[in-house]
Scaffold this motif. Structure first.
Motif: not given
Length: 207
Positions: A56-65
């Protein structure tokens, strides 16, 4: 997947790659380059890992990063600094080879060739390993080297992929601004996960 869905998915990936690339640059600068690039790289690979694992490309990117950047800051920097020092030492050693006699030249050249191969395996897998396993400093290095050696075809595949990407960037240098680190990292993590899954399956079968 229809044509419109495929086009939307493509542009979603373009947006995600550009956003992750931007985050890598920002957090690398926050670490004053020297202390930022390694944890930023691990954080970026963690985001790609989550995307691939969840499909799923819809991930919480900033939070995970951001979370991974903080967690891996010390260990990633220790490994990154070690790798830089090893590479610089090997480069210096190679520069001294022309001044040696024939026997010493061939002996040291063989030694450096072996060391270069082992370091390459570590470089390819060490940061993906940090995103997947909670290992000690030394075990992370050892596991990366063993994974690379035992999955040589994947290691070669990663190197070839990086060469193709380099050629792509040479042909279209404008891509570097938005995708310089994100595209290579996305491909690296995709292949690394295949290796880790393969190693996990082999481990299960051996039990």
């Amino acid at each position: 997947m229809g044509m419109r869905a495929s086009i939307n998915y493509f542009f979603e990936w373009v947006t995600v790659l550009a956003w992750i690339n931007f985050l890598w640059v920002v957090f690398t600068l926050l670490g004053f380059l020297v202390f930022g690039w390694a944890p930023a790289t691990v954080a970026m690979l963690k985001v790609f890992s989550e995307i691939y694992r969840e499909k799923n490309i819809q991930q919480p990117i900033f939070k995970t990063f951001y979370a991974q950047y903080k967690v891996s800051f010390l260990k990633a920097n220790a490994i990154g600094i070690m790798l830089v020092l090893v590479i610089l030492s090997m480069a210096y050693g190679l520069l001294t080879l022309p001044y040696l006699n024939d026997l010493a030249f061939y002996l040291l050249f063989g030694f450096y060739l072996i060391m270069f191969s082992l370091v390459t395996f570590i470089i390819l897998f060490i940061f993906p390993v940090l995103t997947q396993y909670k290992l000690s400093f030394l075990n992370s290095i050892k596991y990366s080297m063993l994974v690379g050696l035992s999955n040589l075809h994947y290691s070669v595949g990663i190197v070839i992929s990086m060469g193709i990407i380099y050629a792509l960037f040479r042909a279209f240098p404008g891509l570097l601004l938005f995708f310089a680190v994100s595209i290579p990292s996305a491909i690296l993590m995709k292949l690394a996960l295949k290796v880790f899954d393969r190693v996990g399956m082999q481990t299960e079968m051996a039990k």
